[in-house]
Scaffold this active site. Structure first.
Site, short mmCIF file in Angstrom:
data_model
loop_
_atom_site.label_atom_id
_atom_site.label_comp_id
_atom_site.label_asym_id
_atom_site.label_seq_id
_atom_site.Cartn_x
_atom_site.Cartn_y
_atom_site.Cartn_z
N HIS A 64 42.59 73.14 35.57
CA HIS A 64 41.08 73.14 35.57
C HIS A 64 40.70 73.48 36.84
CE1 HIS A 64 41.37 71.44 31.64
NE2 HIS A 64 42.19 70.30 32.14
N HIS A 94 38.99 68.28 45.11
CA HIS A 94 39.29 69.68 44.41
C HIS A 94 38.07 70.47 44.39
CE1 HIS A 94 36.93 66.98 41.56
NE2 HIS A 94 36.38 68.29 41.33
N HIS A 96 35.30 74.03 42.82
CA HIS A 96 34.82 74.77 41.86
C HIS A 96 34.74 76.11 42.23
CE1 HIS A 96 34.59 71.19 39.03
NE2 HIS A 96 34.42 70.56 40.44
N GLU A 106 28.52 74.16 41.67
CA GLU A 106 28.15 73.42 40.37
C GLU A 106 26.68 73.06 40.73
OE1 GLU A 106 31.46 70.70 39.10
OE2 GLU A 106 31.40 72.20 37.78
N HIS A 119 34.84 69.08 46.08
CA HIS A 119 34.43 67.58 45.72
C HIS A 119 35.49 66.68 46.28
CE1 HIS A 119 31.97 68.88 41.95
NE2 HIS A 119 31.47 69.05 42.93
N THR A 205 31.68 66.28 36.10
CA THR A 205 31.25 67.88 35.61
C THR A 205 32.21 68.26 34.70
OG1 THR A 205 32.52 68.97 37.32
CG2 THR A 205 30.06 68.17 37.71
#
Ligand code: 1SD
Ligand code: ZN
Length: 263
Positions: A64, A94, A96, A106, A119, A205
């Site tokens: 992910h 991590h 995104h 996000e 994050h 999220t």
């Protein structure tokens, strides 16, 4: 449950709600932050504890995202700001990202996305563990850092991490980096002014989309080169596909207020 969530196709964000009812909640993340609608408040300053001792860093491809963990996470804590005097303990960081540099974050500011969002996840110490904290509205605090493209130079702090990405291309692999890293380099990038942030109540999220997060979004982005951001797009997810993007679309603000810290 059972089936892994994805960012595309029949297990993508529109379908998360089938397996995870909470994803239809009224305090979901991410959101668009409309700057002219935020409410100014003066919070006490955010304090960071334990950032100076170098730590051994492990990178994990969980299908992910790429997660960064430290060998002694409990040494790192934050408190202050919207968290009041309660300490929150570090869990992991991590990322995104998007299919190209025009999207990937996000949360959005005035409907504009950044190329990536980092994050840093913390849980409230008084709840005892990450798992326990996930059952309380104030259980987690996530620091969100926007990343913008630097057209002139690469980010030297991230070079040793990105150099190890070829070792974690396959899903469910990890690599421990050779030299220890000062957590301050990752949690307090030089470009960030710690007192300039937005804060609001929202959710994870990712499924199960639990509404347990005090979000703290730093206003100032930090920078990585296009090539550095591109490295994330070679990470592979389930079914050996490339994880080209991993951001959830923005959700409705509903009855919530977004605050901006002013000093
Ligand atoms: O996507 C992360 C997920 O990996 C996990 O860290 C979770 C907390 O357990 O948080 C979400 S997020 O809301 O920080 N994106
Ligand atoms: Zn995240």
């Amino acid at each position: 449950g059972g089936q892994e969530f994805t960012y595309e196709g029949i297990h993508g964000p529109q379908y998360w709600t089938k397996d995870y009812g909470t994803c239809t909640g009224k305090h979901q993340s991410p959101i668009n932050i409309e700057e002219h609608e935020v409410e100014d408040v003066s919070f006490p300053s955010i304090k960071f504890v334990g950032l100076q001792n170098p730590q051994v860093v492990t990178l994990t491809n969980n299908g992910h995202t790429v997660a960064i963990t430290f060998d002694d996470p409990e040494a790192i804590k934050i408190y202050g700001g919207p968290l009041d005097t309660y300490p929150y303990i570090f869990k992991q960081m991590h990322f995104h990202w998007g299919s190209d540099d025009k999207e990937g974050s996000e949360d959005r500011i005035n409907n504009i996305a950044y190329a990536m969002e980092l994050h840093a996840v913390f849980y409230k110490k008084s709840y005892g563990s990450m798992e326990a904290a996930m059952h309380y509205a104030d259980g987690l605090a996530v620091l969100a850092y926007f990343v913008e493209v630097d057209n002139t130079e690469f980010n030297p702090v991230y070079e040793p991490l990105l150099a190890a990405f070829p070792m974690i291309e396959e899903v469910n692999t990890n690599v421990t980096l050779n030299g220890p890293i000062n957590p301050e380099k990752l949690l307090l990038p030089g470009e960030i002014i710690v007192s300039d942030y937005y804060t609001y109540h929202g959710s994870l999220t990712t499924p199960p989309c639990s509404e347990v997060v005090i979000w703290i979004d730093f206003k100032d982005p930090f920078r990585m080169s296009h090539e550095q951001i591109e490295a994330f797009r070679s990470i592979k997810t389930f079914d050996n596909q490339k994880l080209t993007h991993n951001f959830r679309p923005v959700q409705k603000l509903e009855d919530r207020k977004i605050f901006r810290n002013v000093i």
